[in-house]
Design an enzyme around this catalytic site. Structure first.
Site, short mmCIF file in Angstrom:
data_model
loop_
_atom_site.label_atom_id
_atom_site.label_comp_id
_atom_site.label_asym_id
_atom_site.label_seq_id
_atom_site.Cartn_x
_atom_site.Cartn_y
_atom_site.Cartn_z
N GLU A 1 0.83 -1.21 0.00
CA GLU A 1 0.00 0.00 0.00
C GLU A 1 0.86 1.26 0.00
OE1 GLU A 1 -3.07 0.96 0.05
OE2 GLU A 1 -3.21 2.75 1.29
N GLY B 1 4.31 1.42 -0.75
CA GLY B 1 5.41 1.50 -1.72
C GLY B 1 5.89 0.12 -2.09
N LYS C 1 10.97 -2.80 2.94
CA LYS C 1 9.69 -2.17 2.58
C LYS C 1 9.95 -0.69 2.49
CE LYS C 1 6.42 -5.34 4.65
NZ LYS C 1 5.23 -5.42 5.46
N ASP D 1 -5.46 -9.77 11.04
CA ASP D 1 -5.43 -10.05 9.59
C ASP D 1 -4.60 -11.30 9.33
OD1 ASP D 1 -5.97 -9.77 6.94
OD2 ASP D 1 -4.54 -8.15 6.58
N1 ADE Z 1 7.56 -10.03 0.79
C1 ADE Z 1 7.20 -9.24 1.80
N2 ADE Z 1 8.05 -9.37 2.81
C2 ADE Z 1 8.96 -10.28 2.45
C3 ADE Z 1 10.08 -10.85 3.09
N3 ADE Z 1 10.40 -10.51 4.31
N4 ADE Z 1 10.79 -11.77 2.45
C4 ADE Z 1 10.43 -12.13 1.21
N5 ADE Z 1 9.38 -11.63 0.56
C5 ADE Z 1 8.66 -10.71 1.19
#
Ligand code: ADE
Length: 991
Positions: free
Chosen positions: A609, A611, A631, A755
């Site tokens: 959501e 980025g 992230k 969730d």
């Molecule tokens: N997608 C979202 N978080 C992740 C992560 N920690 N490792 C691999 N793919 C992901």
């Protein structure tokens, strides 16, 4: 003159004899020799006919059969006074024939009987008289001398003697029950039997003395005992014949020879055993009737799961069991520590002896083992060896599967020696010292203990902030094993070595004084500590506002998360970042700040959501590189978005559990400088995430990132979809267990996820599942599954408990509901819960009592656990710790997973889940988004719902549906449909 038949001759005696030898012709014109006499008109007849000397032979009882005709006197006129209708039979015994000149003396003969006719001349309708032949048998004797004569006396009858047969009876030679009995003459006394012993026929041996009894009538009676065929032979028509090549008989008996068992053969006649083919063997205990077998192949799909207390190995039985059922497994363990500097050779040695295997390392009958008390930061290589009863008999290589596990924990043990201060019958007081140079930030200690005698997976533990504890609730006279580890801000350290202490014997007269004393001391100490702490806070002048704010947040947290929930004493509870007046403070408190130059971004792996999500490496100077996921917050963010984004980090940063995604840190403060940004140095760099470029124009150029551990297999739902049908049930249960461990931890921390869904579980390269996505616990903007409810909340309907949907009552119990849905997703390899039903229909059908049916191939025990999680009353759902211990029991006892949910109909319609009614196959396929297969069903003749309700997975394949996921979806739906049809039919409707 004389007539002889066979050996017997009859003589016409010159004296007394009025008999005539007359030859007549029978109907076929053959001569019949007869002796006749018929002096019926003359009184006082005395006419004799005598046989020659007859040898007695073996006879004890002699029989004479006479065939004659005799005319009845009524048929002859004027003979009434003189005519007779009988004649007499006499005999005389002698050892030798009488000399020829011996005079016949009737008085020498003994009378046997008077013979009368049964049938004499009989008048026919036409008035003719027809000769009727009589047959009479008489026993003569007892005869004891070597021979005898027979004599016939006529006293005035009209007789034609046609034949005289002299015989005795014998039991003929016979074979009974594989024993031969000789020809036997019955006993003279008709009431006693002759006992005869038989002799076993060739290639037979005596079972019980074979006996028969010869009866007076020459019949064999009362068979007893008998013989059976020797090994290598079989019974055939009363005899024993050798087994043919390719057959064998290993036991004496009256069985047929058996075909050689699989993988064995016999080349000669009369084989008593079939020899194993090359490469096949018989174990010492195997009977010769068993197939020859071979050692198994290696175990399959060996995987390891590790948490901070136990390491689990799971595997599947070998593809080739060698044809045996006695497979067991041995775990061989090596510890390989790094490579030996210069040579680059890894040094391996046998694992330390105090490594504990539960239930045991050798002779395992199940396909899993738990290992505890392993060292931290160590590389273990486990070899799982499959063995069966013939392993080691040949030269075959050992059947091994290997897995290497690296154990990670926070650091080396900080607790050295654990001492016992005192012990009573139910308590032991312990204290310990720290190793030198222990860090100052020890949060608390965990004391783990278990009864030494009952080595088992379940142990007890207690926590204490002080380096001492009184462990209570123990059993008297029992040895306990203790070990202690510290928890620092960085996580758990390794355990101290094991220490064994025992409680004192039970003595009702001695009160548990020591315990009372120490508890008092401890409470006094605890009180002083509280006073000192309060004074310290006041004196150090921490601002009042802060204290208030924290106290307010404490209160809020308590009311929000802790109503009715008592966390383990000493376990940190979750602090809701929303309770901070300034959420940035929460981020600072719970997340480490990372210099962005330590981050090397490699590629974009997803979009959230806020980025993009990238993978990359975190290279903190002086530490090993680690794979991370990053992230990012899209450029141009507002302050509110920044806060929402970082909220997840301030939640995640509070957790430390092997099944919760680990936060490595955040990037919030650094100014972004192209020159020192190391992602340019990253050798794999190929892609330049757009949002990183867009950092500059906005937000004072501050890149915002959350850095978490990288999970190689990504999200669980998509991972399972791409690996449809490829895991064992035990592996799937291992995944569910990991999630349960994480959720138990969260619920004990007082955190409600809201969730929980397979899409929010991440999977690493070792199939370890970790709970992620914490930012969304308040607002579920990010989740595409979340829908607005009537009350305005945004909720992932299919995963959410009814009370949470209806009135926003989220709790660990509502998380348990979601966990049940995740179990279903796992067992159905990522199928969408409730398929394509609309959210509204899902809510309605749940309300009406409908629950998801078991996915294909789902063990009953697991579906029951799901149903337990989906209890309408939240208070009746299990807690996560019960879910976890239930799964542990299944893992340790995998046979509990063997019974699958098949076509079991519920007992009563009330138990029956409801399901939308479909009118046609087309409607039904549309509803499960499988419309493309309409023609397949029609072409195969399935036109009514009733007809598909009995379809099996094979039928589904046969009509041309090849994709496993589609097969799975269709068969699950048919199962539900079947239940409904069953219900409808029971209630009397026609479908
Ligand atoms: N997608 C979202 N978080 C992740 C992560 N920690 N490792 C691999 N793919 C992901």
């Amino acid at each position: 003159s004389r007539f002889c038949y066979s050996h017997i001759c009859l003589y016409l005696l010159p004296i007394f004899s009025q008999w005539d030898a007359i030859t007549e012709m029978d109907e076929q014109n053959r001569p019949i020799h007869t002796f006749q006499v018929c002096h019926v008109m003359e009184p006082n007849q005395n006419n004799w006919l005598r046989s020659g000397w007859i040898q007695r032979q073996a006879a004890q009882r002699v029989y004479v059969e006479l065939r004659f005709t005799l005319r009845d006197c009524n048929s002859i006129p004027w003979v009434s006074g003189t005519c007779k209708e009988t004649f007499n039979l006499f005999y005389l015994q002698t050892d030798d024939p009488l000399p020829a000149a011996t005079r016949f003396r009737p008085t020498d003969y003994a009378k046997v009987d008077t013979i009368a006719a049964d049938e004499s001349f009989t008048q026919t309708d036409l008035g003719d008289r027809v000769l009727r032949l009589n047959t009479e048998v008489r026993e003569v004797g007892p005869v004891t001398l070597k021979g005898f004569y027979l004599a016939f006396q006529d006293v005035g009858a009209c007789i034609a003697l046609v034949s005289v047969k002299v015989f005795y009876k014998r039991c003929p030679a016979t074979i009974r029950n594989l024993a031969a009995f000789p020809d036997t003459v019955p006993h003279m006394d008709s009431s006693s039997l002759v006992e005869v012993r038989g002799v076993c026929v060739e290639n037979a041996e005596e079972r019980d003395t074979p006996k028969l009894y010869c009866g007076a009538d020459g019949d064999w009676l009362v068979p007893l005992g008998g013989c059976f065929c020797s090994i290598g032979h079989e019974e055939m028509d009363g005899y024993c014949r050798a087994c043919r090549p390719g057959f064998f008989s290993a036991y004496a008996g009256n069985k047929k020879c058996s075909k050689c068992p699989p993988h064995s053969s016999s080349h000669d006649q009369a084989a008593t055993i079939c020899h194993c083919d090359k490469g096949f063997y018989r174990a010492i205990k195997d009977s010769s009737t068993m197939a020859c077998t071979r050692p198994p192949s290696a175990p399959r799909n060996l995987v390891s799961l590790i948490n901070d207390t136990a390491l689990f190995l799971q595997w599947m039985p070998p593809a080739d069991t060698g044809g045996r059922k006695d497979i067991t497994y041995n775990i061989l363990c090596q510890r390989c520590d790094g490579s030996d500097g210069d040579s680059g050779v890894t040094q391996c040695e046998p694992c330390e002896p105090d490594l504990r295997f539960i239930p045991r390392p050798l002779g395992l009958t199940g396909t899993s083992v738990a290992i505890i008390d392993f060292a931290t930061h160590a590389n273990y290589t486990f070899h799982v060896e499959a063995v069966n009863g013939v392993s080691g008999l040949g030269v075959a290589a050992r059947s091994l599967a290997n897995v290497t596990v690296t154990t990670h924990q926070a650091g080396p043990a900080l607790v050295g020696v654990v001492r016992k201060d005192w012990a009573s019958q139910n308590s032991i007081a312990l204290s310990w010292s720290q190793v030198e140079q222990a860090p100052p930030d020890i949060v608390d200690y965990e004391v783990k203990y278990y009864e030494k005698e009952q080595e088992q997976l379940s142990y007890s533990s207690t926590r204490t902030k002080a380096p001492s504890v009184v462990v209570t609730g123990l059993r008297p006279s029992t040895v306990y094993v203790f070990h202690v580890r510290a928890r620092t801000a960085a996580g758990y350290t390794a355990y101290s070595p094991n220490f064994e202490f025992f409680t004192t014997p039970e003595d009702p007269d001695i009160a548990d004084q020591g315990q009372v004393l120490v508890v008092v001391t401890a409470s006094v100490g605890g009180f002083s500590l509280l006073v000192i702490l309060t004074l310290f806070l006041l004196i150090t002048g921490r601002c009042q506002g802060y204290i208030k704010a924290r106290m307010k947040s404490e209160e809020k947290r308590r009311t929000r998360f802790h109503s009715g929930h008592v966390p383990f004493s000493g376990i940190k509870t979750y602090v809701d970042p929303d309770t901070y007046e300034d959420p940035t403070q929460a981020v600072e408190e719970f997340a480490k700040e990372i210099d962005p130059s330590y981050i090397c971004i490699e590629r974009v792996i997803g979009a959230g959501e806020f980025g993009e999500v990238c993978s990359g490496r975190l290279r903190i100077p002086g530490r090993m590189d680690i794979a991370v996921a990053i992230k990012t917050l899209k450029g141009g963010y507002m302050d509110q978005q920044r806060r929402e984004f970082l909220r997840e980090a301030s939640i995640m940063g509070q957790f430390n559990n092997p099944n919760i995604i680990r936060l490595d840190g955040v990037v919030t403060k650094s100014k972004f400088h192209m020159s020192n940004c190391s992602f340019f140095e990253c050798s794999h760099f190929s892609l330049f995430p757009s949002q990183i470029m867009s950092f500059y124009p906005f937000s004072s150029g501050r890149p915002i990132m959350i850095v978490v551990e990288y999970m190689e297999n990504g999200a669980l739902d998509s991972f399972l979809r791409t690996r449809d049908g490829q895991f064992t049930v035990l592996q799937l249960v291992g995944m569910m267990r990991g999630i349960a461990v994480g959720m138990t931890y969260l619920s004990e921390m007082g955190y409600v996820h809201r969730d929980l869904a397979a899409r929010n579980i991440l999977v690493d390269e070792n199939l370890v599942c970790k709970v992620s996505d914490f930012g969304m616990s308040r607002i579920l903007e990010d989740d595409s599954e979340a829908a607005y409810t009537a009350t305005g909340g945004k909720i992932p309907i299919r995963w959410t408990a009814p009370e949470a949907i209806a009135y926003g009552k989220f709790s660990s119990a509502s998380d348990v509901w979601s966990y049940g849905i995740v179990m279903w997703e796992v067992m159905s390899y990522g199928e969408r819960p409730y398929w394509e039903m609309s959210n509204q229909d899902v809510i309605l059908s749940i309300e009406e009592g409908y629950r998801l049916p078991a996915p294909m191939g789902c063990p009953v025990t697991l579906h029951q656990l799901m149903l337990h999680c989906w209890q309408k009353e939240s208070g009746q759902r299990p807690h996560f710790n019960s879910v976890l211990s239930f799964l542990d029991k299944l893992i340790i006892n995998p046979s509990s997973l063997l019974t699958l949910v098949n076509d079991v109909f519920p007992d009563s319609p009330e138990d029956m889940p409801d399901y939308p009614l479909f009118i046609s196959i087309g409607d039904w396929l549309d509803s499960i988004k499988m419309s493309q297969y309409k023609n397949n069903f029609l072409a195969a003749g399935y036109t009514t719902l009733d007809s598909i309700s009995t379809m099996s997975i094979d039928d589904i394949r046969r009509i041309g549906i090849c994709l496993i996921g589609h097969q799975r979806r269709i068969i699950s739906s048919i199962q539900s449909l079947r239940l409904q049809l069953h219900h409808i039919q029971q209630s009397g409707f026609q479908v």
